[in-house]
Design a protein around this motif. Structure first.
Motif, short mmCIF file in Angstrom:
data_model
loop_
_atom_site.label_atom_id
_atom_site.label_comp_id
_atom_site.label_asym_id
_atom_site.label_seq_id
_atom_site.Cartn_x
_atom_site.Cartn_y
_atom_site.Cartn_z
N ALA B 5 -6.99 11.63 37.78
CA ALA B 5 -6.91 12.71 36.81
C ALA B 5 -6.08 12.31 35.60
N ASP B 6 -5.03 11.61 35.89
CA ASP B 6 -4.17 11.07 34.86
C ASP B 6 -4.90 10.30 33.79
N PHE B 8 -8.08 10.19 33.34
CA PHE B 8 -9.12 11.03 32.73
C PHE B 8 -8.58 11.80 31.54
N PHE B 9 -7.48 12.50 31.74
CA PHE B 9 -6.96 13.33 30.66
C PHE B 9 -6.38 12.49 29.53
N SER B 10 -5.74 11.39 29.85
CA SER B 10 -5.16 10.66 28.73
C SER B 10 -6.22 9.92 27.92
N LEU B 12 -9.06 11.06 27.28
CA LEU B 12 -9.74 12.06 26.45
C LEU B 12 -8.81 12.76 25.48
N SER B 13 -7.59 12.29 25.40
CA SER B 13 -6.62 12.98 24.56
C SER B 13 -6.76 12.62 23.08
N PRO B 15 -9.06 12.84 19.77
CA PRO B 15 -10.19 13.61 19.27
C PRO B 15 -11.49 12.81 19.20
N LEU B 18 -12.94 12.15 22.65
CA LEU B 18 -13.54 13.36 23.20
C LEU B 18 -14.89 13.64 22.54
N TRP B 79 -15.99 16.04 40.98
CA TRP B 79 -15.15 16.91 40.16
C TRP B 79 -15.00 16.38 38.75
N GLN B 82 -18.13 17.29 36.93
CA GLN B 82 -18.05 18.71 36.59
C GLN B 82 -17.17 18.96 35.37
N LEU B 83 -16.04 18.26 35.31
CA LEU B 83 -15.16 18.43 34.16
C LEU B 83 -15.90 18.07 32.87
N VAL B 86 -18.53 20.86 32.16
CA VAL B 86 -17.92 22.12 31.71
C VAL B 86 -17.38 21.97 30.29
N THR B 87 -16.74 20.84 30.04
CA THR B 87 -16.21 20.61 28.70
C THR B 87 -17.33 20.59 27.67
#
Lengths: 116, 116
Positions: B5-6, B8-10, B12-13, B15, B18, B79, B82-83, B86-87
């Motif tokens: 998850a770590d 993944f989020f970083s 996509l941080s 712009p 993303l 998951w 899915q993220l 959903v995004t």
DNA sequence: ACTCAATATTCAAAAAATGATATATAGCAA
DNA sequence: TTGCTATATATCATTTTTTGAATATTGAGT
């Protein structure tokens, strides 16, 4: 709420902010001292991360005496709430999220019971 | 896939990362020149962002002649997929994502038709 | 009023991410 | 081989993020 995807992903791009959000989502509400204990960070560091999550619109806070409780904002756009839910259940059984929750549950002197 | 998850989020941080991921998810596959055109960035900048997304496990690439096509990794954990879904649907009708897709569709000389 | 406990904020320093530019690689075509 | 095109990588300067440390705030209790 002014939560754009951009803000969402960048505010969660820090490991401790992600862990905080997941833990709060799993427990409904946590105060700063509980997060400080579980994540083992200096208090100002936690406070600043929580402020960022709050400023991004993901968290709300309420004061109860000396403690300040943070919770996930229930009025987020549906897709944002879904992202939080999917993430939380996606990581729940993995490290360090699993251990964080266990450590929280093993914490003695949690507020609400008595004090920090 | 080693997508925590770590990571993944970083990843996509940013712009542009993303926007790239959303656009690729919406179109199945895009080559670097298409992203360079739509996002209006220098080629090395796009290449590096794509390399980060690939290194994080979110994207795969294939070469076809001179072009390199990027696509979402179909073997991500459920998951994570899915993220991404959903995004993508969460932001699809908002700016700048909506405009990015429109700009892509209006692009002439896209490869596969002819060339970049 | 004073003191203590929990949390927040400020500011300078350190660390990390980013972009510009130049250069490298890989494939195609002559 | 040479030259051209699409993409990748390296380096360095700049910007952004993060932290540590000190200080401020806020509420409770005396």
């Amino acid at each position: 709420m002014s939560v754009d995807a951009d803000t969402f992903f960048s505010v969660l791009s820090h490991p401790m902010r992600l862990r905080s959000l997941v833990l709060i989502q799993q427990t409904d509400e946590l105060c700063v001292c509980e997060l400080t204990y579980v994540l083992d960070l200096a208090q100002p560091v936690i406070s600043r991360h929580l402020a960022q999550l709050k400023h991004a619109g993901l968290l709300l806070s309420r004061r109860q005496g000396l403690w300040i409780y943070y919770r996930v904002n229930a009025e987020l756009p549906e897709w944002v709430k879904q992202l939080i839910e999917v993430t939380t259940s996606g990581v729940a059984s993995t490290s360090p999220y699993m251990d964080d929750l266990a450590k929280l549950k093993s914490m003695s002197d949690r507020p609400n019971q008595n004090c920090c």
